[in-house]
Structure formats: C-alpha cells, structure tokens
Design an enzyme around this catalytic site. Structure first.
Site: not given
Length: 388
Positions: A169, A98, A139, A74-75, A48, A142-143
C-alpha cells in the site's frame, strides 16, 4: 473540530500553490494526499456522505490530515458537475477507485481533459488499469504476493511473513503515486499538457524489489528465506532476543562494523571466521547466547552511538520517545495526537502539518466556497452535498 473558515495557500512546503482534488479512498491514495498536503499543496478531499467504509473519521485518522473534507454524493449530477468545477482550477486529481468507476461517473481522464487539459490525473490501484486481474478485488498481501516480494519476506523457512500493509500500500503504492504525480507536474510546466499517472501497487512493489532481481541475476541468490545476506541467512544481519524477551537488530555487514560488533558483544575472541558458511550455525548460536545474558536496555547502553550497527527494536509508542527521533522532531504533537512529522526536510520551504484530519463533510460549505463554488447552499439543500 474543523476551523470555521478555510483559505487556500496556507501551506508552507515546496508544493504551495499546487491544487489537488482528492476523490477519497482508503489506504494508499489518502496516504499520498497526506504527503502532498504536508508538502504544501492545497488538497480538497471529496468524500461520500457518511465517509469511507472501514476508514472512520475524526482527528485520529492521521492519513486524512492537512486537508478539508467535503461530502458530495457522486450519484448526483449536480455533485459530479461540482467536481468538474473544482477540476477547472486544479493541477492534480487523485482517485483510488476500481478501473472504470470514474469513467462511469463521467469523471474519467477523457472527461476531465475537456475541462482542464493541464490536469495530472493520478490513479491508484492494486493491479493497475489494465491486465487480466484489473477488475479483481485484492489487498496489499495479494499484490505483493505475485511480484516475488512476499515470497522472500521473513526469516521463517517454512512460510513468508507479511509486514502489515507497509510494503504494498505505502511502499509500492502511495510513494510511487506521489513520485509519478510530481514528475507529471514538472513535465506539464513545459508541455502545457496533463497526463494520466497509472500507479499500480504491483508495478511499484516490483520496482521497489529491484535489488532482489539484481541478486538473482548475479547467480548467487537462493530463492528461499533466511538463506541470503540480507534476509537472515547471515548471522551478523539478523534479529536476536534479549534477557527480557525483547529484541535487538544487528546489521554488522562491513568488516570494520562487524569487528566493533563482536568486540562490544564480548565474543571477539571466540567468533569463528564469518566468511566460511560452515560456521554460520556456530556463530549464530554464539551471538544468540550472548544477547540472552542482558536486557534490551542494557544492550542499547552498550551499542548505541557506536559503529557496530546494532539497535533495539521498539514499539511505536516507545519510538515516540527515542532521543534521536526527539532531537530531529521525527514525531510531533499535533491536534492531540503524536504523529509523524512531514518528510523529507527542506532547507528553505519547510513542510508543516496543516489542518487536523476531519470527518466526512466537516468543511463542505467553507472548503467548496474557498475553491470558488458559489452555490454551496443550493447543493446542500438538494442533497448533492452534505455539511456534517
């Protein structure tokens, strides 16, 4: 600064000739694309305008090395159409959005299959593309928390300790994404068809932790920290402090290595039977007291090069200078920064580091042109693309 020109096919590794479109994210997906670029693939990083939140830019962002950066908004319909044109000649697309974001942009797997049926579509998420948590933020810690992995990490019986974001990660995430992409590429050479690689950190971390599941299945595993063979429960597989407040790692598991360890530590005559758990506290105290008598440097001089399975624990700045790593070229100087060399090694198609990491849009004009986009100036003029 980026090169003024850019050409495809400059990689030297075994993936030379493979073309990858990276929809830039943070964490595991850029690490995966760094690996692919190190291995010789032509990777074009689509960012972006302004770059990624928290990720920054410039040559010190080593996860972004080896590929040019182009900035596309990408908008914009024109920018999305440009991605599709890049995909026409690509072998792989990697994205870390996501679930559902790429579909809403009209760049999901079904959309791009119409453009390139052979495309391997690599998706990197924490929770995966489906399931009750798929749309929830998270993050690394958490995973790995829900997979049973974080529970066992650390030698503190009172609480787990997380190893930065290495296990989730990069261990369960980017590594498994690369494995999936390479497997899908190999299969596509036979079938002529692409497919989606759904790489979820929860899946990869669970797979990475298979040995713990095996220990549990054996019936001899205790679900508590510092209570098992490889988690600090055994005194001869643990970390010990030296006289100067630094530490040594001890991994003397096998009998012959343990014998060398206690002999060199100077406790061979006093060490109790290590196979009797009742002796663990006494043995641990004996080892700890011995290590506190000398500095780390002195203990390294005693143990290094022996079969005692003992090594000094170094910060990364000192790891750069370790004689073994220097001899192997594990770290290299490139673009003004010390950084890990490509891994693994190849006997014929040596992997090398390509371009320095760039800021968002540094190579928009030259990279898009090299990839066959012939109206780059019009894209820049319209705002769909940005040249930094």
């Amino acid at each position: 600064m980026p090169d003024e020109t850019y050409e495809l096919g400059q990689g030297t590794g075994p993936l030379r000739g493979v073309k990858v479109v990276e929809i830039a994210g943070i964490g595991p997906s850029p690490h995966a694309c760094m690996i692919l670029a190190d291995l010789g693939a032509d990777v074009i990083r689509v960012e972006r305008p302004g770059g990624q939140l928290f990720a920054g830019g410039g040559s010190h962002m080593l996860l972004n090395r080896g590929r040019p950066s182009v900035a596309l908004d990408l908008k914009s319909e024109q920018a999305r159409a440009t991605v599709k044109r890049l995909v026409e000649g690509a072998d792989v697309l990697v994205e870390g959005m996501r679930p559902g974001v790429m579909e809403r942009l009209g760049l999901g797997p079904a959309d791009l299959e119409q453009v390139n049926p052979r495309l391997v579509y690599g998706r990197m998420t924490g929770w995966g593309q489906h399931g009750p948590l798929a749309q929830v933020a998270g993050h690394d810690m958490n995973y790995i928390a829900i997979t049973g992995t974080l529970f066992g990490l650390g030698q503190d019986k009172g609480r787990p300790h997380f190893p930065a974001n290495l296990v989730g990660d990069f261990g369960g995430g980017s590594t498994y994404l690369v494995i999936g992409i390479l497997a899908a590429l190999l299969e596509s050479r036979t079938s002529g068809k692409g497919q989606v690689v759904d790489a979820a950190i929860v899946d990869g971390t669970a797979h990475l932790n298979a040995m713990t599941a095996a220990f549990l299945a054996s019936g001899g595993y205790h679900e508590e920290r510092a209570a098992n063979l490889l988690d600090g429960g055994a005194p001869y597989y643990d970390i010990y402090e030296t006289a100067d407040g630094r530490h040594m790692s001890v991994g003397a598991l096998e009998p012959q290595f343990y014998d060398a360890f206690v002999a060199l530590l100077g406790i061979g005559a006093d060490a109790p039977d290590r196979y009797d758990p009742a002796n663990n506290d006494r043995l641990r105290t004996l080892i700890a007291d011995a290590f506190r008598q000398r500095t780390q440097r002195e203990w390294v001089a005693v143990f290094e090069g022996t079969d005692a399975c003992v090594a000094g624990i170094l910060p990364i700045s000192e790891a750069f200078e370790h004689p073994h790593l220097r001899a192997r070229g594990t770290f290299v100087e490139k673009d003004g920064h010390t950084q890990p060399a490509p891994a693994p090694r190849f006997s014929r198609t040596e992997a090398t580091i390509g371009r320095a990491a760039e800021s968002a849009g540094d190579s928009t004009r030259t990279a898009l042109t090299a990839w066959g986009i012939d109206d780059v100036d019009a894209l820049i003029d319209s705002g769909a693309a940005v040249q930094a």
